[in-house]
Design a protein around this motif. Sequence first.
Motif, PDB file in Angstrom:
ATOM      1  N   VAL A 100      -2.563   2.081  -4.525  1.00 30.32           N
ATOM      2  CA  VAL A 100      -2.227   0.840  -5.223  1.00 30.32           C
ATOM      3  C   VAL A 100      -2.488  -0.326  -4.279  1.00 30.32           C
ATOM      4  N   PHE A 101      -2.685  -1.503  -4.847  1.00 33.61           N
ATOM      5  CA  PHE A 101      -3.188  -2.657  -4.104  1.00 33.61           C
ATOM      6  C   PHE A 101      -2.315  -3.876  -4.345  1.00 33.61           C
ATOM      7  N   ALA A 102      -1.809  -4.442  -3.266  1.00 36.32           N
ATOM      8  CA  ALA A 102      -1.056  -5.693  -3.347  1.00 36.32           C
ATOM      9  C   ALA A 102      -1.590  -6.644  -2.279  1.00 36.32           C
ATOM     10  N   ALA A 103      -1.237  -7.914  -2.396  1.00 39.27           N
ATOM     11  CA  ALA A 103      -1.692  -8.918  -1.433  1.00 39.27           C
ATOM     12  C   ALA A 103      -0.501  -9.496  -0.689  1.00 39.27           C
ATOM     13  N   ALA A 104      -0.743  -9.868   0.571  1.00 43.03           N
ATOM     14  CA  ALA A 104       0.286 -10.580   1.329  1.00 43.03           C
ATOM     15  C   ALA A 104       0.232 -12.077   1.050  1.00 43.03           C
ATOM     16  N   SER A 105      -0.834 -12.520   0.412  1.00 45.17           N
ATOM     17  CA  SER A 105      -1.036 -13.929   0.083  1.00 45.17           C
ATOM     18  C   SER A 105      -0.718 -14.187  -1.387  1.00 45.17           C
ATOM     19  N   GLU A 106       0.191 -15.116  -1.644  1.00 42.45           N
ATOM     20  CA  GLU A 106       0.528 -15.454  -3.021  1.00 42.45           C
ATOM     21  C   GLU A 106      -0.680 -16.038  -3.749  1.00 42.45           C
ATOM     22  N   ARG A 137       0.328  12.010  -4.317  1.00 40.83           N
ATOM     23  CA  ARG A 137       0.619  11.083  -3.225  1.00 40.83           C
ATOM     24  C   ARG A 137       0.064   9.700  -3.546  1.00 40.83           C
ATOM     25  N   VAL A 138       0.770   8.673  -3.041  1.00 39.67           N
ATOM     26  CA  VAL A 138       0.349   7.289  -3.280  1.00 39.67           C
ATOM     27  C   VAL A 138       0.192   6.574  -1.945  1.00 39.67           C
ATOM     28  N   ARG A 139      -0.967   5.972  -1.776  1.00 42.82           N
ATOM     29  CA  ARG A 139      -1.255   5.155  -0.591  1.00 42.82           C
ATOM     30  C   ARG A 139      -1.189   3.688  -1.003  1.00 42.82           C
ATOM     31  N   GLY A 140      -0.689   2.829  -0.143  1.00 41.34           N
ATOM     32  CA  GLY A 140      -0.611   1.414  -0.458  1.00 41.34           C
ATOM     33  C   GLY A 140      -1.579   0.591   0.361  1.00 41.34           C
ATOM     34  N   TYR A 141      -2.174  -0.412  -0.275  1.00 43.26           N
ATOM     35  CA  TYR A 141      -3.025  -1.374   0.424  1.00 43.26           C
ATOM     36  C   TYR A 141      -2.349  -2.740   0.406  1.00 43.26           C
ATOM     37  N   VAL A 142      -2.407  -3.430   1.534  1.00 39.09           N
ATOM     38  CA  VAL A 142      -1.973  -4.821   1.598  1.00 39.09           C
ATOM     39  C   VAL A 142      -3.169  -5.643   2.049  1.00 39.09           C
ATOM     40  N   SER A 143      -3.624  -6.563   1.210  1.00 39.34           N
ATOM     41  CA  SER A 143      -4.791  -7.375   1.557  1.00 39.34           C
ATOM     42  C   SER A 143      -4.362  -8.689   2.205  1.00 39.34           C
ATOM     43  N   CYS A 144      -5.335  -9.365   2.814  1.00 42.03           N
ATOM     44  CA  CYS A 144      -5.149 -10.708   3.391  1.00 42.03           C
ATOM     45  C   CYS A 144      -4.081 -10.747   4.477  1.00 42.03           C
ATOM     46  N   VAL A 145      -4.017  -9.713   5.310  1.00 41.53           N
ATOM     47  CA  VAL A 145      -2.957  -9.657   6.316  1.00 41.53           C
ATOM     48  C   VAL A 145      -3.209 -10.596   7.496  1.00 41.53           C
ATOM     49  N   LEU A 146      -4.440 -11.054   7.658  1.00 38.47           N
ATOM     50  CA  LEU A 146      -4.760 -11.960   8.773  1.00 38.47           C
ATOM     51  C   LEU A 146      -5.395 -13.262   8.306  1.00 38.47           C
ATOM     52  N   GLY A 147      -5.382 -13.501   7.022  1.00 41.20           N
ATOM     53  CA  GLY A 147      -5.941 -14.738   6.492  1.00 41.20           C
ATOM     54  C   GLY A 147      -6.337 -14.582   5.050  1.00 41.20           C
ATOM     55  N   CYS A 148      -6.374 -15.707   4.332  1.00 41.84           N
ATOM     56  CA  CYS A 148      -6.668 -15.702   2.900  1.00 41.84           C
ATOM     57  C   CYS A 148      -7.757 -16.737   2.617  1.00 41.84           C
ATOM     58  N   PRO A 149      -8.717 -16.410   1.727  1.00 41.49           N
ATOM     59  CA  PRO A 149      -9.769 -17.386   1.417  1.00 41.49           C
ATOM     60  C   PRO A 149      -9.258 -18.600   0.648  1.00 41.49           C
ATOM     61  N   TYR A 150      -8.055 -18.520   0.093  1.00 41.59           N
ATOM     62  CA  TYR A 150      -7.513 -19.609  -0.717  1.00 41.59           C
ATOM     63  C   TYR A 150      -6.433 -20.402   0.005  1.00 41.59           C
ATOM     64  N   SER A 175      -2.078   0.614   4.212  1.00 44.15           N
ATOM     65  CA  SER A 175      -3.279   0.180   4.906  1.00 44.15           C
ATOM     66  C   SER A 175      -3.300  -1.338   4.920  1.00 44.15           C
ATOM     67  N   LEU A 176      -3.285  -1.912   6.104  1.00 47.52           N
ATOM     68  CA  LEU A 176      -3.221  -3.361   6.274  1.00 47.52           C
ATOM     69  C   LEU A 176      -4.638  -3.910   6.400  1.00 47.52           C
ATOM     70  N   GLY A 177      -5.053  -4.721   5.424  1.00 43.66           N
ATOM     71  CA  GLY A 177      -6.442  -5.137   5.349  1.00 43.66           C
ATOM     72  C   GLY A 177      -6.690  -6.585   5.713  1.00 43.66           C
ATOM     73  N   ASP A 178      -7.622  -6.800   6.653  1.00 44.03           N
ATOM     74  CA  ASP A 178      -8.097  -8.154   6.970  1.00 44.03           C
ATOM     75  C   ASP A 178      -9.249  -8.443   6.017  1.00 44.03           C
ATOM     76  N   THR A 179      -8.911  -8.847   4.817  1.00 39.71           N
ATOM     77  CA  THR A 179      -9.849  -8.913   3.700  1.00 39.71           C
ATOM     78  C   THR A 179     -11.050  -9.805   3.961  1.00 39.71           C
ATOM     79  N   VAL A 180     -10.851 -10.928   4.630  1.00 39.71           N
ATOM     80  CA  VAL A 180     -11.968 -11.836   4.885  1.00 39.71           C
ATOM     81  C   VAL A 180     -12.508 -11.722   6.311  1.00 39.71           C
ATOM     82  N   GLY A 181     -11.939 -10.835   7.100  1.00 46.75           N
ATOM     83  CA  GLY A 181     -12.489 -10.549   8.432  1.00 46.75           C
ATOM     84  C   GLY A 181     -12.323 -11.649   9.454  1.00 46.75           C
TER      85      GLY A 181
END
Length: 304
Positions: A100-106, A137-150, A175-181
Motif C-alpha cells: 500500500v502507498f501513502a505520502a508524507a507530503s499533504e 503480508r502487506v508492505r507499506g510505502y511512504v513517498s516524498c520522505v526527503l522532498g515534495c515536488p509541490y 519503504s521510505l521513498g525519496d520520490t523526486v531524488g
Amino acid sequence: MTFPKHVRIVEVGPRDGLQNEAARIDTATRIDLVERLIAAGLESIEVGSFVSPKWVPQMADSAEVLAAVVGRPGVSFPVLVPNDKGLAAALAAGAREVAVFAAASEAFSQKNLNCSIDESLARFAPVMATARDRGVRVRGYVSCVLGCPYQGEVPVADVVRVARRLIDMGCYEVSLGDTVGVGTASAAARMVAAVAAEIPIERIALHFHDTYGQALANTLACLDLGVAVIDASVGGLGGCPYAAGASGNLATEDLVYMLNGLGIDTGVDLDRLIGAAQFISAALGRPVASRVGRALGDRVARAG
C-alpha cells in the motif's frame, strides 16, 4: 562504518520502473523479465500494480504477469493495491504479498491520490483487515520522505508519523521513498534515524531515486545505521513523472556492484542481472541506463 552482512534487495523494475516508462511492454516480455530476475537470484520482485488501467495502462496485465510466476519457492512477488477493490483483484490472481502507498507530503497526497494523508490511510483499513484474514503480508510505502515536488521540504516528523501509522496498521515493513531524488546523504541519514527511533530498524526499507546522482551515497549513509533492505530497479528503469529531469530509480546492478565491493552479501548474480537489464532496455529501444550496466555490458554480452 559498520554495515549489515546481508542486504535484501526488493526489485521494483517490473512495477515501479515500467509503469513510469512511456513505452508499453507486452505481457510476454514482462514475464520474461521477471524470469530473468529470478534467475539472477533476486528473492523479492515487485511484479505489478492492481490499479485502474485508465490511470496506469502499463500495468493493465498485472494479473497475467503475477499468475505466471507466483508460487515459486523462495521468491516473493509483492503487488501494489490502492484499495479493497485492487486487493480483491490481486488475491484472485494469486497474490501472497501486497503493498500500500501513502505520502508524507499533504500536497502530494492531494495531487496524486486526491485525498488527505489521513483519508488515504483510512482507505487501507479494509485492505489490512482482509489481508490479515487471508494470511497475506502487506508492505507499506511512504513517498516524498526527503522532498515534495509541490510543497518542497517535508518535515521529518510527518515521515515518522506516516511510517508509524503503517506499521501500527499491520505492515511488516515500510519503504521510505525519496520520490523526486532530491535527498543527500546527511538528510537521508537524519530522516532514517528519526524513523528508527519509532520503528525497529529491521522493519525499515529504503527507496531512492537517482535524479541528482545521490542514490548510492544515500544508501551508503543509511547502511551504516543498520538498514538492510533496499529497493532498486533493474537498468535504472522508471523515474518520477513529477521530478524535472528525473533519471530513474537506483539501478539494481549499480547497487549490487557497490554492495559486493563492501563485502555485503545479496545472493544476486551480477552478470545475470546485467543481462536482464540489457534485455529490458533493448525491449524499450534504448541503451542500458545504469553505469555498471554500461561498463560491464560488453563483457556480459560476449559471455552470454
